[in-house]
Motif scaffolding. Structure first.
Motif, PDB file in Angstrom:
ATOM      1  N   SER A   1     -13.787  -3.090  -6.261  1.00  0.00           N
ATOM      2  CA  SER A   1     -13.610  -2.196  -5.111  1.00  0.00           C
ATOM      3  C   SER A   1     -14.704  -2.405  -4.080  1.00  0.00           C
ATOM      4  O   SER A   1     -15.865  -2.640  -4.422  1.00  0.00           O
ATOM      5  CB  SER A   1     -13.618  -0.730  -5.556  1.00  0.00           C
TER       6      SER A   1
ATOM      7  N   HIS B   1      -4.654   7.685  -5.752  1.00  0.00           N
ATOM      8  CA  HIS B   1      -5.130   6.597  -4.896  1.00  0.00           C
ATOM      9  C   HIS B   1      -4.643   6.755  -3.459  1.00  0.00           C
ATOM     10  O   HIS B   1      -4.524   5.779  -2.716  1.00  0.00           O
ATOM     11  CB  HIS B   1      -4.654   5.247  -5.460  1.00  0.00           C
TER      12      HIS B   1
ATOM     13  N   LEU C   1      -5.224   1.611 -10.031  1.00  0.00           N
ATOM     14  CA  LEU C   1      -4.593   1.036  -8.843  1.00  0.00           C
ATOM     15  C   LEU C   1      -4.401  -0.469  -8.991  1.00  0.00           C
ATOM     16  O   LEU C   1      -3.370  -1.011  -8.584  1.00  0.00           O
ATOM     17  CB  LEU C   1      -5.439   1.345  -7.605  1.00  0.00           C
TER      18      LEU C   1
ATOM     19  N   CYS D   1      -6.630   5.119  -0.594  1.00  0.00           N
ATOM     20  CA  CYS D   1      -7.093   3.747  -0.866  1.00  0.00           C
ATOM     21  C   CYS D   1      -6.267   2.711  -0.112  1.00  0.00           C
ATOM     22  O   CYS D   1      -5.177   2.987   0.385  1.00  0.00           O
ATOM     23  CB  CYS D   1      -7.025   3.464  -2.367  1.00  0.00           C
ATOM     24  N   ARG D   2      -6.829   1.503  -0.067  1.00  0.00           N
ATOM     25  CA  ARG D   2      -6.133   0.370   0.537  1.00  0.00           C
ATOM     26  C   ARG D   2      -6.279  -0.846  -0.371  1.00  0.00           C
ATOM     27  O   ARG D   2      -7.108  -0.873  -1.277  1.00  0.00           O
ATOM     28  CB  ARG D   2      -6.689   0.080   1.933  1.00  0.00           C
ATOM     29  N   ILE D   3      -5.448  -1.867  -0.109  1.00  0.00           N
ATOM     30  CA  ILE D   3      -5.396  -3.070  -0.946  1.00  0.00           C
ATOM     31  C   ILE D   3      -5.769  -4.286  -0.106  1.00  0.00           C
ATOM     32  O   ILE D   3      -5.402  -4.384   1.072  1.00  0.00           O
ATOM     33  CB  ILE D   3      -3.982  -3.284  -1.534  1.00  0.00           C
TER      34      ILE D   3
ATOM     35  N   GLN E   1       0.824  -1.209   0.000  1.00  0.00           N
ATOM     36  CA  GLN E   1       0.000   0.000   0.000  1.00  0.00           C
ATOM     37  C   GLN E   1       0.858   1.259   0.000  1.00  0.00           C
ATOM     38  O   GLN E   1       0.549   2.239  -0.689  1.00  0.00           O
ATOM     39  CB  GLN E   1      -0.931   0.007   1.219  1.00  0.00           C
TER      40      GLN E   1
ATOM     41  N   ASP F   1     -13.085   1.880   0.321  1.00  0.00           N
ATOM     42  CA  ASP F   1     -11.766   2.380  -0.068  1.00  0.00           C
ATOM     43  C   ASP F   1     -10.774   1.258  -0.360  1.00  0.00           C
ATOM     44  O   ASP F   1      -9.588   1.521  -0.562  1.00  0.00           O
ATOM     45  CB  ASP F   1     -11.203   3.315   1.015  1.00  0.00           C
ATOM     46  N   TYR F   2     -11.227   0.020  -0.393  1.00  0.00           N
ATOM     47  CA  TYR F   2     -10.366  -1.118  -0.690  1.00  0.00           C
ATOM     48  C   TYR F   2     -10.471  -1.519  -2.155  1.00  0.00           C
ATOM     49  O   TYR F   2     -11.575  -1.653  -2.697  1.00  0.00           O
ATOM     50  CB  TYR F   2     -10.750  -2.333   0.152  1.00  0.00           C
ATOM     51  N   THR F   3      -9.330  -1.734  -2.808  1.00  0.00           N
ATOM     52  CA  THR F   3      -9.301  -2.440  -4.085  1.00  0.00           C
ATOM     53  C   THR F   3      -8.989  -3.891  -3.761  1.00  0.00           C
ATOM     54  O   THR F   3      -7.922  -4.210  -3.223  1.00  0.00           O
ATOM     55  CB  THR F   3      -8.240  -1.848  -5.032  1.00  0.00           C
TER      56      THR F   3
ATOM     57  N   CYS G   1      -0.407   3.067  -3.217  1.00  0.00           N
ATOM     58  CA  CYS G   1      -1.557   3.915  -2.862  1.00  0.00           C
ATOM     59  C   CYS G   1      -1.088   5.350  -2.661  1.00  0.00           C
ATOM     60  O   CYS G   1      -1.037   5.874  -1.543  1.00  0.00           O
ATOM     61  CB  CYS G   1      -2.253   3.387  -1.608  1.00  0.00           C
TER      62      CYS G   1
END
Length: 590
Positions: free
Chosen positions: A442, A296, A478, A299-301, A288, A445-447, A292
């Motif tokens: 998504s 992005h 992202l 955002c978070r992963i 991240q 806020d997570y991908t 990110c």
């Protein structure tokens, strides 16, 4: 419909109803959609302008959409839920407007008289229709005999007028649904029991729906999205331009405000709906920190193998994915001969194009290895090439990543996209080329990046691709950036990324509390430009990127902007292998 023409060719009247909507809503940036205007009479048209303004002022439609999607996934009958919301929102809005503006009561009375005159079928066996008629009659002050079910449901809906806000209103809708309607699903008894248990648990945590993913606002994309949008079009008249910059009006900003305490719960929801992460938290945070950034930044992963192949206690979601997996497999089996032919053709082409070749070609040259039996040419022939040079045909080793857009806008193409990815992965694996297959979507806020097979997985792992299902939004830039992180670490000489998408990157923006963020929403030109930028950066780093277009022709321009010349639009599955190898050769040559 005879009178529709004279009403809407009267521009003065048209402006009057628009101004009335603006006055009620207090928002002069909104426009009244044609679907909100009545063709019954002038009185009804005026009253619809009043309710259109009220709906904008008193109801948060983002929450309504998220609620409907959440309850649909929990087994609620969407038609009943939408019907209750439609009638209930009228009750809430009308009473609040009349409380603020008593003169609206007279406008409503005239409108109801005209609406009632257009009822041609009051004798119906449909409970929802009977209740709708009964509510109109009640508000007109007309007393009629009603059966017990209609009378009770009418009273319950009319009681919603005392609900203070959207969440309170939706709580009332849920209470009515749970009390008046049975479980409407085609399922065996065990599945129905699971659904009942899930629905009962919802009573204890009503805010659960706020953490559901948002679906793409396109009425053709899927059954549930179409239903939600049908309600929104009828009650609110929202519209969304795919190529807009996302800065016009509230619907374009797509900002979801989430309280700090809810943010802490989001990761639990991500793992619950999509499966636990296969990476340690420390590794995820490192990833991240690298990807990110910029567009992005907030955002978070989440990296997962999915609810079926990872630690997950979400039995409902497991069954949901398995049902879609079964559908994908059924479509594959129905086209098995075509798919097998594509795999074999693609395998043979890849063997010639991608696999290392041992053959060395020796060609005549002015320098290199001397060939003694050609020395006679000196001073006797115009061809003085008495040397040979060895040309190495070895192209080097290859590695391929296949990245699938798994957002809600792909729902209508789920089986098609799964089969296309399977064909490519199967051919690559049979040839012996390491390949990895991922899907992305998504959740707030997570991908979420789901892994179907890894580079060294056995051939049997390709069957996991049929677990592919679509939900939520998509932040393509992202997802591509995160995927390239691992791809660049591979030791192979040639790295290829194949992205199957519909050319419509579209994601919400999550804000903490009331903090403003100056960045525009991730949609339209903003999202397309970001995705194109990540594709160019990947190519600059030596990754060959090919886009496989899986969307509608109207979005081809966006696909071209993102991938340039290196994308394939494959309408005919019979030509799938030929076109994929054609474009692979093209990007290798470039």
């Amino acid at each position: 419909m005879k009178d529709a023409k004279w009403i809407y060719e009267d521009y003065e009247f048209d402006n009057r109803i628009t101004n009335l909507m603006w006055t009620i809503s207090g928002d002069y940036d909104e426009n009244m959609d044609r679907g909100e205007k009545s063709f019954i009479s002038e009185n009804v048209a005026l009253y619809h302008a009043v309710t259109a303004g009220g709906r904008r002022k008193f109801i948060d439609w983002t929450k309504v959409k998220k609620y409907v999607i959440s309850r649909y996934r929990a087994g609620f009958d969407k038609d009943i839920v939408l019907g209750l919301i439609s009638m209930g929102s009228d009750v809430v809005v009308e009473e609040k407007i009349i409380a603020e503006r008593p003169g609206v009561y007279d406008i409503r009375k005239k409108a109801y008289d005209d609406i009632f005159a257009n009822y041609y079928k009051l004798h119906t066996n449909n409970l929802m229709e009977k209740v709708e008629h009964a509510i109109i009659l009640e508000k007109m002050g007309t007393s009629v005999m009603l059966d017990a079910d209609t009378s009770r449901l009418k009273k319950a809906l009319l009681a919603l007028q005392h609900r203070e806000d959207t969440v309170d209103f939706l709580k009332g809708i849920e209470a009515i649904y749970m009390d008046y309607f049975p479980l409407f699903v085609e399922a065996d008894e065990d599945e129905k029991k699971d659904l009942r248990d899930k629905q009962n648990r919802l009573r204890g945590d009503f805010s659960d729906f706020m953490l559901e993913e948002l679906y793409d606002d396109d009425p053709e994309e899927s059954e549930i999205e179409a239903s939600v949008e049908e309600l929104a079009d009828a009650l609110l008249g929202e519209s969304q331009g795919d190529m807009s910059n996302g800065s016009d009006g509230q619907s374009g900003t797509q900002i979801l405000r989430v309280q700090e305490e809810d943010l802490e719960k989001i990761y639990e929801k991500v793992a619950y709906y999509y499966g636990s992460s296969f990476l340690p938290i420390s590794e995820v945070k490192k990833l991240q920190n690298r990807v990110c950034q910029g567009e992005h930044g907030n955002c978070r992963i989440h990296m997962t193998d999915g609810v079926i192949r990872s630690d997950s206690r979400n039995e409902f979601q497991q069954k949901y994915v398995k049902r879609q997996q079964t559908k994908n497999v059924e479509v594959f089996r129905a086209n098995f001969k075509i798919c097998k032919r594509n795999v074999n053709k693609l395998k043979e082409s890849m063997s010639r194009t991608l696999v290392q070749e041992e053959i060395m070609d020796a060609i005549p040259s002015d320098a290199g290895l001397l060939v003694a039996n050609k020395l006679w040419r000196i001073n006797r022939s115009s061809n003085h090439k008495v040397f040979v040079k060895n040309i190495d045909n070895n192209k080097g080793s290859f590695v391929v990543d296949i990245l699938m857009d798994s957002s809600g806008s792909q729902r209508r193409n789920q089986s098609k996209v799964a089969i296309q990815s399977y064909i490519i992965a199967q051919a690559l694996t049979l040839v012996g080329i390491p390949n990895r297959v991922l899907g992305f979507s998504s959740f707030l806020d997570y991908t979420v990046i789901k892994r179907f097979r890894d580079y060294e997985s056995p051939l049997s792992a390709n069957d996991n691709i049929f677990e592919y299902f679509c939900s939520g939004n998509n932040r393509d830039g992202l997802a591509i950036k995160a995927t390239c992180e691992d791809l660049l670490k591979r030791r192979e000489d040639n790295k290829i990324l194949i992205v199957l998408s519909d050319g419509r990157p579209n994601d919400i923006k999550v804000g903490k509390g009331q903090v403003d963020d100056v960045r525009e929403a991730y949609r339209g030109r903003v999202a397309i430009a970001d995705t194109a930028r990540e594709v160019r950066l990947a190519r600059q780093l030596g990754i060959m990127v090919l886009g496989v277009f899986t969307g509608k022709e109207q979005d081809l321009m966006a696909e071209k902007l993102i991938y340039g010349k290196d994308f394939a639009y494959i309408k005919d599955i019979n030509r799938f292998a030929d076109l994929v190898i054609k474009y692979l050769k093209q990007i290798i040559a470039n």
